[in-house]
Design a protein around this motif. Sequence first.
Motif, PDB file in Angstrom:
ATOM      1  N   LEU A  66       0.803  -0.941   0.220  1.00  0.00           N
ATOM      2  CA  LEU A  66      -0.206   0.290   0.377  1.00  0.00           C
ATOM      3  C   LEU A  66       0.573   1.536   0.299  1.00  0.00           C
ATOM      4  N   LEU A  67       2.177   1.627   0.933  1.00  0.00           N
ATOM      5  CA  LEU A  67       3.291   2.605   0.769  1.00  0.00           C
ATOM      6  C   LEU A  67       3.332   2.691  -0.585  1.00  0.00           C
ATOM      7  N   GLU A  68       4.013   1.632  -1.204  1.00  0.00           N
ATOM      8  CA  GLU A  68       4.899   1.741  -2.341  1.00  0.00           C
ATOM      9  C   GLU A  68       3.302   2.141  -3.257  1.00  0.00           C
ATOM     10  N   ARG A  69       2.362   1.441  -3.466  1.00  0.00           N
ATOM     11  CA  ARG A  69       0.649   2.574  -4.252  1.00  0.00           C
ATOM     12  C   ARG A  69       0.757   3.830  -3.857  1.00  0.00           C
ATOM     13  N   LEU A  70       1.031   4.003  -2.807  1.00  0.00           N
ATOM     14  CA  LEU A  70       0.997   5.791  -2.625  1.00  0.00           C
ATOM     15  C   LEU A  70       1.716   6.644  -2.858  1.00  0.00           C
ATOM     16  N   ALA A  71       3.555   6.246  -3.214  1.00  0.00           N
ATOM     17  CA  ALA A  71       3.900   6.777  -3.042  1.00  0.00           C
ATOM     18  C   ALA A  71       3.782   6.839  -4.597  1.00  0.00           C
ATOM     19  N   THR A  72       3.322   5.938  -5.663  1.00  0.00           N
ATOM     20  CA  THR A  72       3.436   5.931  -7.412  1.00  0.00           C
ATOM     21  C   THR A  72       2.372   7.093  -7.631  1.00  0.00           C
ATOM     22  N   GLU A  73       1.369   7.544  -6.798  1.00  0.00           N
ATOM     23  CA  GLU A  73       0.100   8.191  -6.995  1.00  0.00           C
ATOM     24  C   GLU A  73       0.398   9.500  -6.728  1.00  0.00           C
ATOM     25  N   GLU A  74      -0.137  10.858  -7.904  1.00  0.00           N
ATOM     26  CA  GLU A  74      -0.133  12.407  -7.930  1.00  0.00           C
ATOM     27  C   GLU A  74      -0.739  12.249  -6.698  1.00  0.00           C
ATOM     28  N   GLY A  75       0.285  12.963  -5.546  1.00  0.00           N
ATOM     29  CA  GLY A  75      -0.693  13.697  -4.390  1.00  0.00           C
ATOM     30  C   GLY A  75      -0.304  12.488  -3.199  1.00  0.00           C
ATOM     31  N   HIS A  76      -0.363  11.630  -3.873  1.00  0.00           N
ATOM     32  CA  HIS A  76      -0.051  10.587  -2.892  1.00  0.00           C
ATOM     33  C   HIS A  76      -1.263  10.443  -1.762  1.00  0.00           C
ATOM     34  N   VAL A  77      -2.647  10.134  -2.913  1.00  0.00           N
ATOM     35  CA  VAL A  77      -4.033   9.859  -2.154  1.00  0.00           C
ATOM     36  C   VAL A  77      -3.965   8.862  -2.780  1.00  0.00           C
ATOM     37  N   ILE A  78      -5.137   7.132  -2.347  1.00  0.00           N
ATOM     38  CA  ILE A  78      -5.652   6.584  -3.328  1.00  0.00           C
ATOM     39  C   ILE A  78      -7.065   6.781  -2.930  1.00  0.00           C
ATOM     40  N   ASP A  79      -8.248   6.538  -4.131  1.00  0.00           N
ATOM     41  CA  ASP A  79      -9.040   7.151  -3.866  1.00  0.00           C
ATOM     42  C   ASP A  79      -9.735   5.878  -3.794  1.00  0.00           C
ATOM     43  N   VAL A  80     -10.539   5.539  -2.425  1.00  0.00           N
ATOM     44  CA  VAL A  80     -11.613   4.572  -1.959  1.00  0.00           C
ATOM     45  C   VAL A  80     -13.025   4.598  -2.160  1.00  0.00           C
ATOM     46  N   LEU A  81     -13.963   6.017  -2.816  1.00  0.00           N
ATOM     47  CA  LEU A  81     -15.305   6.486  -2.405  1.00  0.00           C
ATOM     48  C   LEU A  81     -15.898   4.930  -2.807  1.00  0.00           C
ATOM     49  N   THR A 104     -17.329   1.453  -5.563  1.00  0.00           N
ATOM     50  CA  THR A 104     -16.960   0.462  -5.355  1.00  0.00           C
ATOM     51  C   THR A 104     -15.485  -0.119  -6.248  1.00  0.00           C
ATOM     52  N   GLU A 105     -15.539   0.739  -7.679  1.00  0.00           N
ATOM     53  CA  GLU A 105     -15.024  -0.152  -8.408  1.00  0.00           C
ATOM     54  C   GLU A 105     -13.575   0.292  -7.953  1.00  0.00           C
ATOM     55  N   SER A 106     -13.154   1.569  -7.387  1.00  0.00           N
ATOM     56  CA  SER A 106     -11.853   1.834  -6.645  1.00  0.00           C
ATOM     57  C   SER A 106     -11.506   0.993  -5.924  1.00  0.00           C
ATOM     58  N   GLN A 107     -12.722   0.461  -4.440  1.00  0.00           N
ATOM     59  CA  GLN A 107     -12.283  -0.795  -3.937  1.00  0.00           C
ATOM     60  C   GLN A 107     -11.613  -1.871  -4.682  1.00  0.00           C
ATOM     61  N   TYR A 108     -12.541  -2.399  -5.638  1.00  0.00           N
ATOM     62  CA  TYR A 108     -12.226  -3.605  -6.020  1.00  0.00           C
ATOM     63  C   TYR A 108     -10.897  -3.548  -6.775  1.00  0.00           C
ATOM     64  N   LEU A 109     -10.549  -2.563  -7.429  1.00  0.00           N
ATOM     65  CA  LEU A 109      -9.327  -2.275  -7.840  1.00  0.00           C
ATOM     66  C   LEU A 109      -8.170  -2.116  -6.819  1.00  0.00           C
ATOM     67  N   PHE A 115      -6.478  -9.295  -1.505  1.00  0.00           N
ATOM     68  CA  PHE A 115      -7.871  -9.861  -1.275  1.00  0.00           C
ATOM     69  C   PHE A 115      -8.585 -10.206  -2.294  1.00  0.00           C
ATOM     70  N   GLY A 116      -8.467 -10.142  -3.451  1.00  0.00           N
ATOM     71  CA  GLY A 116      -9.399 -10.757  -4.581  1.00  0.00           C
ATOM     72  C   GLY A 116     -10.765 -10.585  -4.788  1.00  0.00           C
ATOM     73  N   ASP A 117     -11.262 -10.630  -4.450  1.00  0.00           N
ATOM     74  CA  ASP A 117     -13.011  -9.446  -4.635  1.00  0.00           C
ATOM     75  C   ASP A 117     -12.988  -9.492  -3.074  1.00  0.00           C
ATOM     76  N   ASP A 176     -13.981  11.407   2.606  1.00  0.00           N
ATOM     77  CA  ASP A 176     -14.517  11.758   0.895  1.00  0.00           C
ATOM     78  C   ASP A 176     -13.309  10.478   0.059  1.00  0.00           C
ATOM     79  N   GLY A 177     -13.380   9.372   0.702  1.00  0.00           N
ATOM     80  CA  GLY A 177     -12.609   7.923   0.052  1.00  0.00           C
ATOM     81  C   GLY A 177     -10.959   7.980   0.445  1.00  0.00           C
ATOM     82  N   ALA A 178     -10.128   9.833   0.213  1.00  0.00           N
ATOM     83  CA  ALA A 178      -9.250   9.155   0.068  1.00  0.00           C
ATOM     84  C   ALA A 178      -8.414   8.216   1.405  1.00  0.00           C
ATOM     85  N   ILE A 179      -6.993   7.913   0.804  1.00  0.00           N
ATOM     86  CA  ILE A 179      -6.546   7.531   1.989  1.00  0.00           C
ATOM     87  C   ILE A 179      -5.144   7.787   1.614  1.00  0.00           C
ATOM     88  N   LYS A 180      -4.448   8.084   2.882  1.00  0.00           N
ATOM     89  CA  LYS A 180      -3.428   9.076   2.739  1.00  0.00           C
ATOM     90  C   LYS A 180      -2.723   8.660   3.630  1.00  0.00           C
TER      91      LYS A 180
END
Length: 142
Positions: A52-67, A69-74, A81-83, A106-110
């Motif tokens: 998760l830290l690696e994923r956050l590091a590669t995102e613009e603004g270092h934020v992941i949106d999980v608001l 359902t599709e973002s949660q599945y991704l 975790f699969g489905d 707002d569904g953001a993770i930092k």
Amino acid sequence: MARRKVTQADIEAAAAAPLKYFSHDAHLADSTACRRFIRRCGPDGYGRYMRLLERLATEEGHVIDVLDTESQYLLADELWFGDNLGALGQFLKDLSECELIQMFGDGAIKSPVVDEAALYFGKCRASAALGGRARKEGSENA
């Protein structure tokens, strides 16, 4: 002619860019927060946290949106975790309760770990943009 000083706004703007790598404390797993988390989720949970830290590091603004359902599945796929969105939700809740991530309404993770690394590299990037010290040969984040 006087050089313009690097401002905090310069640093924060430069820090928002994705990182090609991020550094973290070599003893991160020994922190009280991580030890609590590892007791809850085991070594597999710690591995997912590092991913998760690696994923956050590669995102613009270092934020992941999980608001949505599709973002949660991704994100569930990214963290193996699969489905199973319930397991993802519990994982994020455990990380948040242990203060290893911040979750916003707002569904953001930092993550404070990634934000700290980004500010360090943001300072380097902002200084270099103003003609500061030359980049170290081969440095990708600077």
